[in-house]
Design an enzyme around this catalytic site. Structure first.
Site, PDB file in Angstrom:
ATOM      1  N   LYS A 137      20.053  40.437  52.100  1.00  0.00           N
ATOM      2  CA  LYS A 137      20.191  39.586  50.911  1.00  0.00           C
ATOM      3  C   LYS A 137      21.508  38.815  50.939  1.00  0.00           C
ATOM      4  CE  LYS A 137      21.811  40.508  46.923  1.00  0.00           C
ATOM      5  NZ  LYS A 137      22.207  41.228  45.722  1.00  0.00           N
ATOM      6  N   ASP A 155      17.061  39.575  44.708  1.00  0.00           N
ATOM      7  CA  ASP A 155      17.863  40.630  44.072  1.00  0.00           C
ATOM      8  C   ASP A 155      17.003  41.322  43.018  1.00  0.00           C
ATOM      9  OD1 ASP A 155      19.751  38.825  41.508  1.00  0.00           O
ATOM     10  OD2 ASP A 155      17.611  38.953  41.950  1.00  0.00           O
TER      11      ASP A 155
END
Ligand code: SF4
Length: 233
Positions: A137, A155
Site C-alpha cells: 500500500k 486502506d
C-alpha cells in the site's frame, strides 16, 4: 442507466449492475471532491515516502504535526537521515506510534536509497516494496502521488466502502484492490482512491453507519432494509 438515475423502485435496484454502481460512485465522488489534495504534507518523493511510512496505524494529522520537526531538525534527504542515530529519529517520530520500528526503517531505507538508487526514490513498485518499512500500500501511494503512476492503494477506508457499495466481496485488501482496478478506468485510480478516503472520513466511518443513511447507498440500494456488515481489513 446512470444519467437521471435516482432512488427508484426495486426493479431499478435489481437492474443496477456492479459496473453501474461503480460509474455512479465515480461520478458522484468526482462532484464532491473534484481535486482531492494529498493528505500528507511533503515536498518531494522522499519526504512523501517517509510520511507514508509514518502514517501506518497513525492519523495523517499527527504525521503532518511530526514531519516538519523531523525534516527541519534532522534533514529531509536520504543523506541527512541515513547518518542520524536511530534514537534521535525515534525521539521525534514517537508520537506516530511504533517509534522504534519506524525510526530504524527510516534510517535503513535512507541508506539503501544512497547505496542502490543514487540517493533517489525509485519510481518502481517492486523496488519500493523491497525497502524496509514499505509495504504494497505504501509503495502504491508513492507511485500514485509522487510519480503519477496509476495505482490503487487500498486502506481500511477503501476496503470498508468498497464492501458497503458492493463493489467487492472484500475477503482481503488484495482482492479489493483487484476488484476495484477491474471496475474503474485506470485513468481514475489516482484521484479516486483519495476521493473514497475523503468520503470515508467525512461520511462513511467505521462505526457510524450500517449502509442506509446517505445519498450514495440510498441511491445504489434504495430497497436496502437490513443493516450491512463489512469485513475488517
Ligand atoms: S449509507 Fe452509510 S455506508 Fe452507505 S455510503 Fe453512506 S455512510 Fe457509507
Amino acid at each position: 442507466m446512470c444519467a437521471g438515475w435516482s432512488a427508484a423502485s426495486p426493479a431499478a435496484e435489481a437492474t443496477v449492475t456492479k459496473a453501474e454502481r461503480a460509474e455512479h460512485v465515480l461520478r458522484r465522488l468526482g462532484e464532491l471532491y473534484p481535486d482531492p489534495p494529498v493528505p500528507l504534507d511533503h515536498s518531494d518523493a522522499f519526504t512523501l515516502l517517509v510520511a507514508v511510512l509514518l502514517s501506518a496505524q497513525c492519523t495523517d494529522v499527527r504525521v503532518n504535526q511530526v514531519t516538519p520537526r523531523l525534516f527541519g531538525e534532522l534533514g529531509g534527504t536520504p543523506v541527512e537521515l541515513a547518518r542520524q542515530p536511530v534514537a534521535k529519529i525515534e525521539a521525534i517520530v514517537k508520537p506516530c506510534g511504533l517509534g522504534p520500528q519506524k525510526a530504524k526503517a527510516i534510517q535503513k531505507l535512507s541508506q539503501i536509497l544512497i547505496d542502490e538508487h543514487g540517493g533517489q526514490v525509485p519510481a518502481d513498485l517492486e523496488a519500493l516494496e523491497r525497502l524496509p518499512g514499505v509495504g504494497h500500500k505504501t509503495a502504491q501511494v508513492v507511485m500514485a502521488q509522487a510519480f503519477d503512476v496509476p495505482s490503487f492503494p487500498v486502506d481500511t477506508h477503501i476496503h470498508r466502502l468498497a464492501q458497503r457499495w458492493k463493489l467487492t466481496e472484500g475477503r482481503n485488501v488484495v482482492q479489493t484492490e483487484r476488484d476495484l482496478k477491474r471496475l474503474f478506468p485506470e485513468s481514475s485510480w489516482n484521484k479516486l482512491h483519495l476521493q473514497i478516503i475523503f468520503y470515508g472520513r467525512e461520511h462513511c466511518t467505521a462505526r457510524g453507519c450500517d449502509g442506509r443513511v446517505c445519498e450514495i447507498c440510498s441511491t445504489l440500494f434504495p430497497e436496502r432494509k437490513r443493516p450491512l456488515k463489512t469485513r475488517k481489513a
